[in-house]
Structures are given as structure tokens and as C-alpha cells.
Design a protein around this motif. Structure first.
Motif, PDB file in Angstrom:
ATOM      1  N   ALA A  55       0.824  -1.207   0.000  1.00  0.00           N
ATOM      2  CA  ALA A  55       0.000   0.000   0.000  1.00  0.00           C
ATOM      3  C   ALA A  55       0.862   1.263   0.000  1.00  0.00           C
ATOM      4  O   ALA A  55       0.520   2.264  -0.641  1.00  0.00           O
ATOM      5  CB  ALA A  55      -0.913  -0.011   1.215  1.00  0.00           C
ATOM      6  N   THR A  56       2.000   1.217   0.692  1.00  0.00           N
ATOM      7  CA  THR A  56       2.870   2.396   0.803  1.00  0.00           C
ATOM      8  C   THR A  56       3.314   2.906  -0.563  1.00  0.00           C
ATOM      9  O   THR A  56       3.431   4.109  -0.772  1.00  0.00           O
ATOM     10  CB  THR A  56       4.118   2.051   1.644  1.00  0.00           C
ATOM     11  N   ASP A  84       9.583  -9.343  -5.332  1.00  0.00           N
ATOM     12  CA  ASP A  84       9.009 -10.616  -4.886  1.00  0.00           C
ATOM     13  C   ASP A  84       7.694 -10.948  -5.581  1.00  0.00           C
ATOM     14  O   ASP A  84       7.106 -10.094  -6.258  1.00  0.00           O
ATOM     15  CB  ASP A  84       8.813 -10.588  -3.361  1.00  0.00           C
ATOM     16  N   HIS A 155      10.576  -6.878   7.515  1.00  0.00           N
ATOM     17  CA  HIS A 155      11.128  -7.472   6.297  1.00  0.00           C
ATOM     18  C   HIS A 155      11.248  -6.464   5.160  1.00  0.00           C
ATOM     19  O   HIS A 155      10.479  -5.521   5.077  1.00  0.00           O
ATOM     20  CB  HIS A 155      10.340  -8.718   5.852  1.00  0.00           C
ATOM     21  N   LYS A 219       4.293   1.868  11.387  1.00  0.00           N
ATOM     22  CA  LYS A 219       5.660   1.483  11.013  1.00  0.00           C
ATOM     23  C   LYS A 219       6.704   2.095  11.944  1.00  0.00           C
ATOM     24  O   LYS A 219       7.894   1.814  11.804  1.00  0.00           O
ATOM     25  CB  LYS A 219       5.954   1.915   9.562  1.00  0.00           C
TER      26      LYS A 219
HETATM   27  C1  GLP Z   1       4.723  -6.845   1.397  1.00  0.00           C
HETATM   28  C2  GLP Z   1       5.870  -6.755   0.406  1.00  0.00           C
HETATM   29  C3  GLP Z   1       6.959  -5.870   0.933  1.00  0.00           C
HETATM   30  C4  GLP Z   1       6.362  -4.551   1.413  1.00  0.00           C
HETATM   31  C5  GLP Z   1       5.381  -4.797   2.517  1.00  0.00           C
HETATM   32  C6  GLP Z   1       4.809  -3.530   3.111  1.00  0.00           C
HETATM   33  O1  GLP Z   1       5.021  -7.734   2.415  1.00  0.00           O
HETATM   34  N1  GLP Z   1       6.433  -8.022   0.089  1.00  0.00           N
HETATM   35  O2  GLP Z   1       7.901  -5.635  -0.090  1.00  0.00           O
HETATM   36  O3  GLP Z   1       7.386  -3.735   1.878  1.00  0.00           O
HETATM   37  O4  GLP Z   1       4.361  -5.587   1.954  1.00  0.00           O
HETATM   38  O5  GLP Z   1       3.504  -3.319   2.730  1.00  0.00           O
HETATM   39  P1  GLP Z   1       2.677  -2.016   3.018  1.00  0.00           P
HETATM   40  O6  GLP Z   1       3.274  -0.934   2.220  1.00  0.00           O
HETATM   41  O7  GLP Z   1       1.299  -2.380   2.546  1.00  0.00           O
HETATM   42  O8  GLP Z   1       2.756  -1.759   4.472  1.00  0.00           O
END
Ligand code: GLP
Length: 278
Positions: A55-56, A84, A155, A219
Motif C-alpha cells: 500500500a505504501t 518478490d 522485512h 511502522k
Molecule cells: C509486502 C511486500 C513488501 C512490502 C510490505 C509492506 O510484504 N512483500 O515488499 O514492503 O508488503 O507493505 P505495506 O506498504 O502495505 O505496508
């Protein structure tokens, strides 16, 4: 194919620091990351761009799509590699990261579809797929600029806790935390794939430049541990402290638990590299 000595000096420069840039809100943080991508792309139209999902990143891609539409930002010569992909999810499946990339970026810019790469989560031989992905990145001369988000367990990509700091692209089992975090997109936790192919921590550390974007209060804790805590394979984002050129862009809520905020602000105000971004 490119070789190291083909790179102009500007792309070889290493500042050997992790820098933190704090922006007032997620719109400003995303806009800054989009500008960093746009500037690197203008300086090098053949940019090998590493992409992230989540989402970010959506706001960053929206900005880049707008820059393409309004300012003719040109993606025609660039090559992309995503971090990924879920195992067992076909590229055409709306839950796949391939589908996410089409929806949020590829459809809206003039990138050549043949130059966009994601691991294939439905490959018959997953280990061979991982090896081939690494080889393909090498064939394109390595990644110039890698975008990164951060998961709640710290991660990067899908490098879950205890990912070796030298790991390469491989299949990783997802942790319950990640499955929970990503479940809204799938409707329920039991529908989230249990495994994914991900670039390794070592693969990410080999990228010439890394830009991590983190926004929102959720976060804050993991971000503070990642940037200011000790390096540990339990939190793969801490490995970025070993990277020679890593920029962490955050909004105020995500920065709220950092202890050295004033120092980061001072660097951003005084470092000539950031003049055009202030
Ligand atoms: C997934 C992806 C990551 C990403 C993470 C954060 O797990 N594999 O690469 O950094 O989501 O997601 P969001 O931006 O939705 O918090």
C-alpha cells in the motif's frame, strides 16, 4: 548487457551512509521518492529500477504515472525488477504482484512490457526460477535504484526474520505476522499464500542505491529498530545499515520513535545532494 566501467561516475559515487529524510506527511514523502526515481531516470534513461509492492508504494506510482502523463517522464528504455511474488499465484490473478504492478504503474507509463520482470510464482521448478532471476538481474548489469517498503516484522521484500544477510533470491515461508498484514487483499488469512519468491537480503545489498519508504504510525516501532537498532537477521531491514547508499524516506508518524530526528533534519537541510528536494 552492461559492465561496471560503463557507468558514468555519478552512478558509481558512494556516500557510504544511511540517510533519513523526514517529510511532514505521506503525500510529501511519496512525492519525494517519486522525484528521486524521476531524476535518476532522466539522468539515465536505461535505468534498471527495482520495484516494491504494498500500500505504501501506491502513492509513489500514482505520482510517477502523473509525471509520465503531464511531464512526459520517459520509461521506454528502462528495465524493472520486482522484489518478490507469491508462490502459486498466477500473473493474471488479481492478487499477484504482477497484477498489482500492472494496475498501479505499468499500465499508466510507457515502460516496455518485455522489460518488466517479476519472479514467476507458478514456475514448475521454483529453485531454477530463483537462480534464473538472479542471473537476469546480473545480465542487465545489476539494479541501479531499488525501492523498498518495510513489513511490520521488519522485512524487506519477503525476507522474513532470520533471513541470512547474504541470502539470494529464493523461496521463503511467510510468517503469521506477514500473512495477517497482507490478508486484507485476499479477504481472509487462510487465503494468503504461505510462501513467496523474494530477492535475498544479499541481492538487495548489491543494488547500487536503495530507497526505503515508510509511512504511518504503524511502522514507527519497526522503523526505529531498523535504522537505529543493532544489525540482526531477525529484522532484515537492519541490513540496510551495511549498504553504501541507502536513503530512508519517512513521514512524521513513521519517524515518531526515532531518537536522532534533529540530526537527520540537519543533514537534509545542509547536505548539497538534497538541495533540489528541500
Ligand atoms: C509486502 C511486500 C513488501 C512490502 C510490505 C509492506 O510484504 N512483500 O515488499 O514492503 O508488503 O507493505 P505495506 O506498504 O502495505 O505496508
Amino acid at each position: 548487457m552492461r559492465f561496471l566501467n560503463d557507468f558514468p561516475a555519478v552512478f558509481m559515487s558512494t556516500t557510504a551512509v544511511v540517510e533519513v529524510i523526514i517529510q511532514p506527511n505521506k503525500e510529501a514523502a511519496s512525492a519525494l521518492v517519486a522525484r528521486m526515481v524521476a531524476n535518476d531516470l532522466k539522468a539515465n534513461p536505461h535505468l534498471v529500477l527495482g520495484l516494491a509492492t504494498g500500500a505504501t508504494m501506491e502513492l509513489v506510482y500514482r505520482r510517477l504515472a502523473r509525471m509520465h502523463k503531464e511531464d512526459k517522464l520517459d520509461f521506454s528504455l528502462c528495465t524493472t525488477f520486482n522484489l518478490d511474488e507469491y508462490v502459486g499465484v498466477a500473473p493474471s490473478d488479481p492478487h499477484s504482484y504482477r497484477h498489482y504492478m500492472e494496475r498501479h504503474l505499468f499500465q499508466h507509463v510507457n515502460v516496455d512490457p518485455r522489460n518488466t520482470h517479476l519472479p514467476n510464482g507458478t514456475a514448475a521448478d521454483l529453485d531454477a526460477e530463483c537462480r534464473n532471476y538472479e542471473a537476469l538481474i546480473q545480465r542487465f548489469g545489476g539494479i541501479d535504484l531499488q525501492l523498498l517498503g518495510i513489513g511490520k516484522a521488519g522485512h524487506i521484500g519477503f525476507n522474513e526474520p532470520l533471513s541470512a544477510l547474504r541470502s539470494r533470491t529464493r523461496v521463503k515461508a511467510l510468517t503469521p505476522t506477514t500473512i495477517k498484514q497482507n490478508s486484507p487483499l485476499f479477504g481472509s488469512e487462510d487465503k494468503v499464500p504461505r510462501r513467496a519468491i523474494t530477492m535475498g537480503v544479499g541481492t538487495i545489498l548489491d543494488c547500487r542505491r536503495c530507497v526505503l519508504l515508510a509511512t504511518g504510525e504503524t511502522k514507527a516501532e519497526i522503523l526505529a529498530k531498523s535504522v537505529e537498532g543493532p544489525i540482526t537477521s531477525m529484522i532484515s531491514a537492519t541490513a540496510l545499515q551495511l549498504h553504501p547508499r541507502c536513503t530512508v524516506v519517512v513521514d512524521e508518524p513513521a519517524a515518531s520513535l526515532l531518537t536522532e530526528k534533529d540530526y537527520y533534519r540537519w543533514i537534509f537541510q545542509n547536505e548539497p545532494e538534497w538541495e533540489g528536494y528541500r
